[in-house]
Scaffold this active site. Sequence first.
Site, PDB file in Angstrom:
ATOM      1  N   ASN A   6       0.846  -0.902  -0.253  1.00  0.00           N
ATOM      2  CA  ASN A   6       0.432  -0.624  -0.569  1.00  0.00           C
ATOM      3  C   ASN A   6       0.878   1.132  -0.183  1.00  0.00           C
ATOM      4  OD1 ASN A   6      -1.861   2.254   0.210  1.00  0.00           O
ATOM      5  ND2 ASN A   6      -2.499   1.360   2.053  1.00  0.00           N
ATOM      6  N   LYS A   8       0.036   4.425  -0.195  1.00  0.00           N
ATOM      7  CA  LYS A   8      -0.613   5.582   0.176  1.00  0.00           C
ATOM      8  C   LYS A   8       0.182   6.443  -0.383  1.00  0.00           C
ATOM      9  CE  LYS A   8      -0.071   3.273   4.913  1.00  0.00           C
ATOM     10  NZ  LYS A   8      -0.141   3.051   6.265  1.00  0.00           N
ATOM     11  N   HIS A  80      -9.666   0.728   4.754  1.00  0.00           N
ATOM     12  CA  HIS A  80      -8.015   1.144   5.909  1.00  0.00           C
ATOM     13  C   HIS A  80      -8.358   2.445   6.346  1.00  0.00           C
ATOM     14  CE1 HIS A  80      -4.424   2.256   6.462  1.00  0.00           C
ATOM     15  NE2 HIS A  80      -4.077   1.442   5.667  1.00  0.00           N
ATOM     16  N   GLU A 144      -5.313  -5.444  10.142  1.00  0.00           N
ATOM     17  CA  GLU A 144      -4.380  -3.562  10.667  1.00  0.00           C
ATOM     18  C   GLU A 144      -5.027  -3.032  12.265  1.00  0.00           C
ATOM     19  OE1 GLU A 144      -2.365  -2.272   7.215  1.00  0.00           O
ATOM     20  OE2 GLU A 144      -3.806  -1.353   6.992  1.00  0.00           O
ATOM     21  N   GLY A 150       2.888   2.226  10.774  1.00  0.00           N
ATOM     22  CA  GLY A 150       3.882   3.600  11.225  1.00  0.00           C
ATOM     23  C   GLY A 150       3.719   3.567  12.550  1.00  0.00           C
ATOM     24  N   SER A 186       3.660  -2.291  10.430  1.00  0.00           N
ATOM     25  CA  SER A 186       4.683  -2.179  10.507  1.00  0.00           C
ATOM     26  C   SER A 186       5.574  -3.419  10.183  1.00  0.00           C
ATOM     27  CB  SER A 186       5.479  -1.720  11.581  1.00  0.00           C
ATOM     28  OG  SER A 186       4.505  -0.908  12.376  1.00  0.00           O
ATOM     29  N   GLY A 207       3.059  -1.061   4.459  1.00  0.00           N
ATOM     30  CA  GLY A 207       3.221   0.127   4.173  1.00  0.00           C
ATOM     31  C   GLY A 207       4.776   1.044   3.447  1.00  0.00           C
TER      32      GLY A 207
END
Length: 224
Positions: A6, A8, A80, A144, A150, A186, A207
Amino acid sequence: MIVVGNLKMYMAYNDILKYKDNIPDDVIVCPSSLFVPYFLNHNYQVGVQDVSMYDLGSHTGEISAIQAKQMGVSYTLIGHSERRDKETDEEINKKILKALENNLKVILCIGENKDEDKEDKLKYQLLNDLKGINDLSNIIIAYEPIWCIGTGITPTNAQIEDTINFIQSIIQNNFNECVKVLYGGSVDKNNIDTLKKIDNVAGFLIGKASTDCDHLKEIVDSLR
Ligand code: 13P
């Protein structure tokens, strides 16, 4: 194992030009919609990060499942956590229906905040987001936990395994089907060797680490 990147809104045009030809085969990459044409016709698959709950019409800034499908996209993320403050579960349900109607495969993202009751939250999201959907064969669930996105933090393998079992039991009891469940939050080259030992995980939604081809390749190699 399924690997989904992803991207983003991490990458600008120059980054995309360097990145798009070096993505490992077989991953599913979800760039900003604007850049989708650069990612087509490679040995990997392409997803968008969201679709509209509408077909075509006066919806400024939105992208519809019809448009994505016609451009050659095969997957869409829906729900998401970085979007869920802007949409209801009812809207997420409509988006999923639109995506399936247009033959896009759906990666439905669910997850809890640290201060929420995990099982209540996940059950609520699954039952409301998937309401009225009889055939889940084109749906993958991505678990998630919001507190892991993150942050460099991941749950323990045992926690993830228990949560995936919980998700699968909700789906089995309410839809009488089996679904694949990914873990996201992560994931990187330093923890993939640990995370891949989770028995019931079908793959990973990645991500930041997916925005670097070498990093992504190390993750994919570890899973082969
Ligand atoms: P990070 O891998 O950057 O934590 O992001 C996870 C995520 O939100 C993927 O959808």
